[in-house]
Scaffold this motif. Structure first.
Motif, mmCIF file in Angstrom:
data_model
loop_
_atom_site.group_PDB
_atom_site.id
_atom_site.type_symbol
_atom_site.label_atom_id
_atom_site.label_comp_id
_atom_site.label_asym_id
_atom_site.label_seq_id
_atom_site.Cartn_x
_atom_site.Cartn_y
_atom_site.Cartn_z
ATOM 1 N N LEU A 17 5.219 -106.288 -23.334
ATOM 2 C CA LEU A 17 5.455 -107.976 -23.670
ATOM 3 C C LEU A 17 6.950 -108.376 -23.461
ATOM 4 O O LEU A 17 7.100 -109.529 -23.063
ATOM 5 C CB LEU A 17 4.844 -107.958 -25.114
ATOM 6 N N THR A 18 7.757 -107.369 -23.852
ATOM 7 C CA THR A 18 9.460 -107.624 -23.567
ATOM 8 C C THR A 18 9.574 -108.196 -22.035
ATOM 9 O O THR A 18 10.232 -108.940 -21.621
ATOM 10 C CB THR A 18 10.300 -106.714 -24.039
ATOM 11 N N VAL A 20 7.399 -108.716 -19.839
ATOM 12 C CA VAL A 20 6.619 -109.725 -19.122
ATOM 13 C C VAL A 20 7.372 -111.021 -19.439
ATOM 14 O O VAL A 20 7.499 -112.014 -18.601
ATOM 15 C CB VAL A 20 5.286 -109.650 -19.975
ATOM 16 N N GLY A 21 7.688 -111.102 -20.784
ATOM 17 C CA GLY A 21 8.231 -112.290 -21.194
ATOM 18 C C GLY A 21 9.760 -112.517 -20.331
ATOM 19 O O GLY A 21 10.163 -113.685 -20.081
ATOM 20 N N THR A 22 10.469 -111.417 -20.198
ATOM 21 C CA THR A 22 11.716 -111.579 -19.599
ATOM 22 C C THR A 22 11.495 -111.790 -18.128
ATOM 23 O O THR A 22 11.964 -112.792 -17.803
ATOM 24 C CB THR A 22 12.501 -110.175 -19.474
ATOM 25 N N GLY A 23 10.393 -111.453 -17.467
ATOM 26 C CA GLY A 23 10.007 -111.792 -16.028
ATOM 27 C C GLY A 23 9.602 -113.165 -15.983
ATOM 28 O O GLY A 23 9.942 -113.819 -15.084
ATOM 29 N N ILE A 24 8.667 -113.631 -16.831
ATOM 30 C CA ILE A 24 8.610 -115.176 -16.749
ATOM 31 C C ILE A 24 9.459 -115.990 -17.061
ATOM 32 O O ILE A 24 9.632 -117.055 -16.032
ATOM 33 C CB ILE A 24 7.566 -115.398 -18.063
ATOM 34 N N LEU A 25 10.456 -115.758 -17.701
ATOM 35 C CA LEU A 25 11.602 -116.632 -17.930
ATOM 36 C C LEU A 25 12.531 -116.798 -16.623
ATOM 37 O O LEU A 25 13.281 -117.641 -16.236
ATOM 38 C CB LEU A 25 12.577 -116.061 -19.083
#
Length: 236
Positions: A17-18, A20-25
């Motif tokens: 999840l970390t 994924v969140g970093t990638g989305i940002l």
């Protein structure tokens, strides 16, 4: 074996999840690696919040276990006393360990968050509310509410607290660096035992969650004062 899989699952999901969140940002032009404060927030949300929480809830739902299993209730006056006593006990142990290590020249490992906090003190102020709202509740839900409870029902309270505390301490290896790993893990174990005892005594998961969160928050404030020499007005 089940408790180990639950612990590992929480960390793996949190890591995914970390990322994924970093990638989305990053898609929106936000470089998380260049913003330590944002990285801390994302890590807390993804790991202790969503990672630990989701794995714990998934286990509870798939095994028909609910609030009764967690021993979750609104704190009463007795619980409040347990919370105060628990926080004080954690600091007594921490000071005791420090005195022993200082007396015998035992070195402790460095905690990654503390090192980054000394370099960027604003991170520490972000960690104060996160400790109370996410880190404490998230870790206690997984390690005390699920893992300790499973072990307790199978082996009894003493063995349950002991094994859960071993797993809890080992789970912090990734956040430590430098020499003195074993002494630091022993410290985490002792602190975890107090959290486990407070849970067993109060029969209320909110008690160790608040003890854990308040203890961490207080430590971050202390490090903030060490790093800046100032007490933030917002916490006076």
């Amino acid at each position: 074996m089940t408790v180990l899989l639950i612990a590992i699952g929480g960390f793996l999901l949190g890591a995914v999840l970390t990322s994924v969140g970093t990638g989305i940002l990053s898609i929106f032009g936000v470089n998380v690696l260049e913003q330590p404060s944002l990285r801390i927030v994302i890590s807390a949300l993804a790991l202790q919040g969503l990672g630990f929480g989701s794995v714990a809830v998934f286990y509870l739902l798939t095994h028909n276990k609910g609030v009764d299993f967690l021993m979750l209730s609104m704190p009463d006056f007795r619980d409040l006393l347990a919370i105060v006593g628990g926080v004080v006990s954690l600091f007594v142990v921490l000071v005791g360990v420090y005195l022993v290590q200082t007396t015998f020249g035992i070195q402790s490992a460095d905690h990654g968050l503390v090192k980054r906090g000394m370099q960027s003190p604003e991170i520490l102020l972000i960690l104060v509310p996160l400790s109370i709202l996410l880190v404490g509740p998230g870790e206690e839900l997984l390690f005390r509410g699920v893992i300790q409870q499973l072990l307790r029902f199978r082996f009894g309270a003493i063995i349950g607290i002991t094994i859960a505390s071993v797993i809890f301490s080992v789970a912090h290896v990734g956040s430590l660096s430098g020499e003195g790993l074993i002494p630091s893990l022993v410290t985490y174990f002792l602190l975890s035992v107090i959290l486990g005892v407070s849970y067993e005594y109060s029969e209320n998961l909110i008690v160790p969650s608040l003890i854990h969160g308040l203890f961490n928050a207080a430590q971050f404030l202390i490090v903030y004062v060490r790093a800046t020499g100032n007490l933030p007005i917002s916490v006076i």
